[in-house]
Design a protein around this motif. Structure first.
Motif, short mmCIF file in Angstrom:
data_model
loop_
_atom_site.label_atom_id
_atom_site.label_comp_id
_atom_site.label_asym_id
_atom_site.label_seq_id
_atom_site.Cartn_x
_atom_site.Cartn_y
_atom_site.Cartn_z
N ASP B 5 66.49 -38.48 -48.49
CA ASP B 5 65.65 -37.68 -47.59
C ASP B 5 66.00 -37.85 -46.12
O ASP B 5 66.15 -36.89 -45.38
CB ASP B 5 64.18 -38.10 -47.75
N LEU B 6 66.11 -39.14 -45.74
CA LEU B 6 66.34 -39.43 -44.33
C LEU B 6 67.68 -38.86 -43.90
O LEU B 6 67.79 -38.23 -42.86
CB LEU B 6 66.28 -40.94 -44.10
N SER B 9 67.53 -35.12 -43.58
CA SER B 9 66.79 -34.78 -42.37
C SER B 9 67.64 -35.02 -41.13
O SER B 9 67.66 -34.23 -40.19
CB SER B 9 65.50 -35.61 -42.33
N GLU B 10 68.38 -36.13 -41.16
CA GLU B 10 69.23 -36.50 -40.04
C GLU B 10 70.31 -35.44 -39.81
O GLU B 10 70.54 -34.97 -38.69
CB GLU B 10 69.88 -37.86 -40.38
N THR B 13 68.76 -32.16 -38.66
CA THR B 13 68.31 -32.25 -37.27
C THR B 13 69.49 -32.18 -36.31
O THR B 13 69.46 -31.48 -35.31
CB THR B 13 67.53 -33.56 -37.05
N ARG B 16 71.11 -28.71 -36.20
CA ARG B 16 70.27 -27.63 -35.69
C ARG B 16 70.12 -27.67 -34.17
O ARG B 16 69.55 -26.79 -33.57
CB ARG B 16 68.87 -27.72 -36.32
N ARG B 17 70.64 -28.75 -33.58
CA ARG B 17 70.50 -28.87 -32.13
C ARG B 17 71.45 -27.92 -31.43
O ARG B 17 72.60 -27.76 -31.83
CB ARG B 17 70.84 -30.30 -31.68
N GLU B 93 67.36 -41.07 -29.27
CA GLU B 93 66.05 -41.21 -29.93
C GLU B 93 65.22 -42.29 -29.23
O GLU B 93 64.00 -42.18 -29.16
CB GLU B 93 66.24 -41.58 -31.41
N THR B 96 63.74 -40.63 -26.04
CA THR B 96 62.58 -39.76 -26.23
C THR B 96 61.43 -40.50 -26.92
O THR B 96 60.33 -39.97 -26.97
CB THR B 96 62.93 -38.53 -27.09
N THR B 98 61.22 -41.19 -30.05
CA THR B 98 61.10 -40.87 -31.48
C THR B 98 61.61 -42.02 -32.35
O THR B 98 61.20 -42.15 -33.49
CB THR B 98 61.88 -39.59 -31.82
N LEU B 102 60.26 -43.27 -36.03
CA LEU B 102 61.10 -43.36 -37.24
C LEU B 102 60.98 -44.75 -37.83
O LEU B 102 60.87 -44.92 -39.04
CB LEU B 102 62.56 -43.05 -36.90
N LYS B 116 72.65 -42.48 -39.58
CA LYS B 116 73.27 -42.04 -38.32
C LYS B 116 74.79 -42.05 -38.45
O LYS B 116 75.47 -41.11 -38.02
CB LYS B 116 72.84 -42.96 -37.17
#
Ligand SMILES: Nc1ncnc2c1ncn2[C@@H]1O[C@H](COP(=O)(O)OP(=O)(O)OP(=O)(O)O)[C@@H](O)[C@H]1O
Ligand SMILES: [Mg+2]
Lengths: 320, 273
Positions: B5-6, B9-10, B13, B16-17, B93, B96, B98, B102, B116
């Motif tokens: 999952d992670l 998602s990573e 994300t 999509r930037r 991260e 910001t 975040t 996480l 990462k």
């Protein structure tokens, strides 16, 4: 639920930010964590969440040592630490999906449903598709709270949860905290809004300069801190303040002050073997008998704010 | 638990930037520029010749644009793009905030670092493929395609040429592993994404400059870009593997050293941002 022993954190080259903290948060409590700016609240919360390593001492959360048991403990804990942090380029909903995906204990099959419910709970359902960059401060705060509520939690750690919220938002958060507490969630809550703490918390602790000054049930706290005279003041509003002061003095009230048409004074303490202190109802009757016209009459409980200021000092400057 | 999952998602994300997409767009633009320039050049004085090894071949065979584009982007554009993505991976991260969410989720520090790393490696692969595919499309559009004459003089079919191009893209992507690990390590050192990106890109340029100074021959075999252009050896018959293996060995060494350093740092550091 949370227990620390001599918990200490010294950031590089400074005095201890948290110094020998012995905190005990009972299960099922709503625990208020108070202290002036820079007194070490956020630092304590970071240690409890395993983000920073204590310099000395130990912390146990849900009965397990932190930061050692991070993987077992944190899925059962929801946290808001020093304000929300979001991916500005993702929508509110996608932010929650990402934080949920980071939790190995979260079931991806129920993700959409849980994200939707969390958004509903903080009143963000309508703005869920908007990029988080375009959120207002209060909306970000709500989204941060939603992230803490993605799963049913045993413990919620909320660092200034109502920061930036509008009055409705604050009321909702208070209601939410009460609701969660009623479901058995323990809530650990730091805040500067003392009447908020007074309204929702069952227990509280006060920090000053990294040290714990006091902790215990909220009800006992104010009385314990303010001691004698901490029982409350009588307040009378009357067009005859001078007469009111005279009558009240005769009945043993101290510290009488007349401020315009408002007279306040401290009810006398009951000596252990002396006469019972005057009943406010009797005082009111006495005033009326003496021809004092009374517009309003009541007792004021000492506020947590009084206790807080007494404990942490009047000074405005942040301790360096 | 082997749940991805992670990681998913990573990757989602990251890709999509806007920043990632812009980097990929720039990488896609380089082969187009080279192709157009060569097309204009050959139009002026037919046959031209003389330029770097593959440049001359482009006019005769569009497939050579793939080799040229990779040779042009590998020294600077590709490692810079990887440096940006890797440098920002954790520091951004942290900046910001975040990162703390996480970690309390709890992503797990080792698990997050692995996600990462895999994402940065995926970006290395994506960047290389974007260059190669853009070059292939541009080459097919502007030039004839056909049999490939290798650097050693022998000819192979277009199909085999295509396979060699794919192999080269793979080697180029792997050549970026050193930068990826280095960038990720730098990313664990600071809470500023911009500082981490700038430092990583700075290190890439420094290594390139040092690699070009003849007096420094003694240390050059240990600089990560030193064997980068050895991928051209895949265009010989028989394939000359010495340089390529040295390159891959060096990249593995960098990945191991800086990957461990990043792990040691990230699993013990205080997250105060
Ligand atoms: N990253 C850091 N590096 C060095 N010192 C720090 C760091 N974070 C906090 N401090 C210091 O630690 C002390 C406690 O800070 P902390 O953030 O825990 O206070 P707080 O009680 O949360 O304050 P506030 O009410 O303003 O949120 C302060 O003196 C602060 O200057
Ligand atoms: Mg704080």
């Amino acid at each position: 639920m949370i227990e620390t022993r001599g918990l200490t954190k010294t950031y590089r080259g400074g005095r201890p930010a948290v110094d020998g903290l012995d905190l005990a948060v009972p299960r099922g409590s709503v625990f208020g964590f108070l202290g002036p700016n820079g007194s070490g609240k956020t630092t304590t919360i970071r240690m409890l969440m395993g983000l920073i390593e204590p310099t000395a001492g130990t912390a146990r959360v849900l009965g397990q040592p932190m930061p050692g048991a991070v993987r077992q403990v944190l899925p059962r804990v929801g946290a808001l630490i020093e304000g929300p942090a979001l991916y500005g380029f993702l929508s509110g909903r996608d932010n929650l999906r990402r934080f949920d995906a980071a939790d190995p204990a979260a079931d991806p099959r129920t993700r959409s449903e849980r994200v939707g419910r969390a958004l509903d709970r903080v009143g963000l359902a309508a703005a869920a598709g908007k990029k988080a960059r375009a959120y207002s401060l209060g909306m970000k705060q709500r989204l941060g709270l939603a992230a803490a509520l993605l799963q049913p939690r045993e413990l919620l750690v909320l660092d200034e949860p109502t920061n930036g919220l509008d009055p409705q938002g604050m009321r909702e958060i208070r209601a939410l905290v009460r609701e969660l507490a009623a479901d058995g969630t323990t809530v650990f809550l730091s805040s500067h809004l003392l009447d908020e703490i007074e309204q929702v918390c069952t227990h509280a602790a006060v920090m000053a300069r990294g040290r714990l000054v006091t902790q215990g049930p909220v009800a006992g706290l104010t009385a314990a801190v303010l001691g004698p005279g901490g029982h409350g003041r009588l307040a009378v509003t009357t067009p005859d303040p001078a007469d009111a002061v005279r009558v009240l003095k005769e009945h043993g009230l101290t510290g009488l002050r007349a401020d315009g048409d408002r007279v306040t004074g401290e009810l006398p303490e009951a000596p252990p073997d002396g006469p019972a202190p005057p009943d406010p109802a009797e005082l009111n009757a006495a005033l009326v008998r003496a021809g004092v016209r009374v517009r309003a009459f009541g007792t004021q409980r000492p506020s947590l704010e009084d206790a807080f200021v007494r404990l942490t000092g009047e000074g405005f400057d942040v301790a360096g | 638990m082997l749940r991805a999952d992670l990681l998913r998602s990573e990757i989602a994300t990251t890709f999509r930037r806007w920043r990632t997409l812009v980097l990929l767009a720039v990488l896609a633009g380089v082969p187009v520029l080279v192709g157009v320039a060569v097309r204009i050049q050959t139009g002026r004085h037919a046959g031209g010749g003389g330029g770097p090894a593959f440049l001359a071949g482009i006019a005769g065979n569009g497939l050579f644009l793939v080799f040229t584009a990779l040779a042009v982007t590998l020294p600077v554009f590709l490692p810079m793009a990887v440096g940006v993505v890797a440098g920002d991976a954790l520091a951004g991260e942290a900046h910001t905030g975040t990162l703390r969410y996480l970690l309390v989720a709890p992503a797990g520090r080792t698990r997050l670092l692995c996600a990462k790393l895999v994402t940065v490696v995926a970006f290395c692969l994506a960047g290389t493929l974007v260059v190669a595919l853009s070059a292939l499309a541009t080459g097919a559009l502007l030039f004839p395609l056909g049999k490939v004459t290798l650097l050693s003089g022998t000819s192979i079919s277009f199909g085999e040429g295509l396979l060699r191009a794919l192999a080269i893209a793979g080697v180029v992507a792997l050549s970026l592993l050193g930068v990826a690990a280095l960038g990720l390590f730098v990313s664990t050192l600071t809470d500023s994404g911009v500082a981490a990106m700038a430092t990583t890109v700075g290190l890439v340029l420094t290594a390139q400059i040092l690699d070009g100074i003849p007096q420094l021959q003694a240390i050059q075999p240990y600089l990560f870009p030193h064997y980068w252009l050895s991928f051209a050896d895949l265009l010989r018959d028989p394939v000359y593997l010495d340089g390529i293996l040295r390159n891959l060995g060096l990249q593995a060494l960098y990945a191991a050293v800086f990957g461990s350093a990043a792990w040691a740092r990230f699993t013990t550091r205080d997250i105060t941002a």
